[in-house]
Enzyme design. Structure first.
Site, PDB file in Angstrom:
ATOM      1  N   ASP A 195       0.840  -1.207   0.000  1.00  0.00           N
ATOM      2  CA  ASP A 195       0.000   0.000   0.000  1.00  0.00           C
ATOM      3  C   ASP A 195       0.876   1.258   0.000  1.00  0.00           C
ATOM      4  OD1 ASP A 195       0.884  -0.200   2.590  1.00  0.00           O
ATOM      5  OD2 ASP A 195      -1.091  -0.030   3.529  1.00  0.00           O
ATOM      6  N   SER A 196       2.215   1.060  -0.001  1.00  0.00           N
ATOM      7  CA  SER A 196       3.126   2.188  -0.226  1.00  0.00           C
ATOM      8  C   SER A 196       2.904   2.759  -1.626  1.00  0.00           C
ATOM      9  CB  SER A 196       4.587   1.750  -0.044  1.00  0.00           C
ATOM     10  OG  SER A 196       4.860   0.582  -0.790  1.00  0.00           O
ATOM     11  N   ASP A 218      -1.109  -6.087  -0.236  1.00  0.00           N
ATOM     12  CA  ASP A 218      -1.541  -5.444   1.010  1.00  0.00           C
ATOM     13  C   ASP A 218      -3.047  -5.211   1.006  1.00  0.00           C
ATOM     14  OD1 ASP A 218       0.629  -5.109   2.700  1.00  0.00           O
ATOM     15  OD2 ASP A 218       1.212  -3.176   1.852  1.00  0.00           O
ATOM     16  N   LYS A 245      -1.461  -9.329   2.823  1.00  0.00           N
ATOM     17  CA  LYS A 245      -0.739  -8.896   4.027  1.00  0.00           C
ATOM     18  C   LYS A 245      -1.609  -7.930   4.818  1.00  0.00           C
ATOM     19  CE  LYS A 245       3.123  -6.160   3.843  1.00  0.00           C
ATOM     20  NZ  LYS A 245       2.706  -4.919   4.512  1.00  0.00           N
ATOM     21  N   GLU A 254       8.899  -4.298  10.627  1.00  0.00           N
ATOM     22  CA  GLU A 254       9.383  -3.018  10.096  1.00  0.00           C
ATOM     23  C   GLU A 254       9.941  -2.136  11.199  1.00  0.00           C
ATOM     24  OE1 GLU A 254       6.666  -1.083   7.401  1.00  0.00           O
ATOM     25  OE2 GLU A 254       7.875   0.736   7.306  1.00  0.00           O
TER      26      GLU A 254
HETATM   27  O1  KIV Z   1       3.642  -1.159   1.642  1.00  0.00           O
HETATM   28  C1  KIV Z   1       4.832  -1.496   1.713  1.00  0.00           C
HETATM   29  O2  KIV Z   1       5.674  -1.167   0.868  1.00  0.00           O
HETATM   30  C2  KIV Z   1       5.227  -2.317   2.864  1.00  0.00           C
HETATM   31  C3  KIV Z   1       6.687  -2.586   3.032  1.00  0.00           C
HETATM   32  C4  KIV Z   1       7.372  -1.386   3.557  1.00  0.00           C
HETATM   33  C5  KIV Z   1       6.927  -3.784   3.884  1.00  0.00           C
HETATM   34  O3  KIV Z   1       4.417  -2.726   3.620  1.00  0.00           O
END
Ligand code: KIV
Length: 272
Positions: free
Chosen positions: A52-53, A91, A121, A190
């Site tokens: 979700d980044s 995510d 996730k 994290e």
């Molecule tokens: O969303 C993401 O990129 C993440 C990573 C930082 C593990 O959850």
């Protein structure tokens, strides 16, 4: 390592667990689109995270909170079309699984059906365990995520290292054990102290993948755009940049602009 069709074994959740048992480190990176996912998969990464980044990296939001389930599915389906070998983890975005396990199950099923991803996730421990349990009952593999959980940024107030104090460290260990006992196939940790992360990796039998969690865990994950230096305003200590693509790309585009203005481009060979 570069991979070619037929000369590889597809990565599954079982393969990752076997890698932990054999002491082989797991490599994981993010991707949000077809072109990047193709390169990441061809380079031999084990796990691709449609994180979700994407909310920050793709859409320019300050946090991960605004991204929607449909937007995650759009990114994930683009990634899945590119991938031959890696396990694809998607995510579940903020607001699609917290506090309501039925909604969590519906969100996870929608992701699996509409994107073709291989697993989901979720961020959190005991407070989301009912959602994790319910998703698992549908046969959907779940990766946990503890430590700094960016969907809770307004609760933490800062992106600094988590679980430095004993109370929070103990809760993190208990949450990790709970996620393992519930049936998660792996766990992201994290931004936590390296010593604590190593202790978690030694305590639980499922793979622990770290980001800013030191080398004593079972694998590492980074945001690909950070590793390639495409983002340049973000420089945490844990980040190793392998390229400076922000400068290279803006440099190339400046040249193109000049070439267009000066009518150097297109030349005779570049026209019909
Ligand atoms: O969303 C993401 O990129 C993440 C990573 C930082 C593990 O959850």
């Amino acid at each position: 390592m570069s991979i070619h069709k037929k000369d590889f074994k597809k990565i599954t959740t079982n393969v990752l667990q076997e890698m932990k048992r054999n002491g082989e480190k797991i490599s994981m990176l993010t991707a949000y689109d077809y072109t990047m996912a193709k390169m990441v998969d061809m380079a031999g990464i084990d796990v691709i995270l449609v994180g979700d980044s994407a909310s920050n990296v793709m859409a320019g939001h300050e946090t991960t909170l605004p991204i929607t389930l449909d937007q995650m599915i759009y990114h994930a389906s683009s990634v899945v079309r590119a991938v031959d070998r890696a396990l694809v983890v998607v995510d579940l975005p903020f607001g699609t699984y917290q506090g309501n396990s039925k909604e969590a199950l519906n969100s996870a099923i929608k992701v699996m059906k509409e994107s073709g991803g291989h697993s989901v996730k979720l961020e959190g421990g005991a407070e989301i365990i009912e959602s994790v349990q319910r998703i698992l009952t549908a046969g959907i593999p779940v990766m946990g995520h503890l430590g700094l959980t960016p969907q809770s940024i307004y609760k933490f107030g800062t992106y600094t290292v988590r679980a430095k104090e004993e109370e929070e460290a103990n809760k993190l260990i208990e949450d990790a054990k709970l996620l393992e006992a519930t049936g998660c196939f792996a766990l992201v940790l994290e931004k936590v102290p390296a010593e604590l992360a190593q202790k978690v990796a030694e305590t639980i039998s499922i793979p622990v993948i770290g980001i800013g969690a030191g080398s004593g865990v079972d694998g590492q994950v980074l945001v690909t755009h950070d590793l390639l230096g495409m983002t340049h305003e973000f420089s945490p200590r844990f980040l190793r940049r392998y390229l400076s693509l922000f400068d290279e790309i803006t440099g190339a585009i400046k040249e193109y602009v000049q070439d267009v203005k000066s009518v150097d481009f297109p030349n005779e060979k570049e026209q019909y």
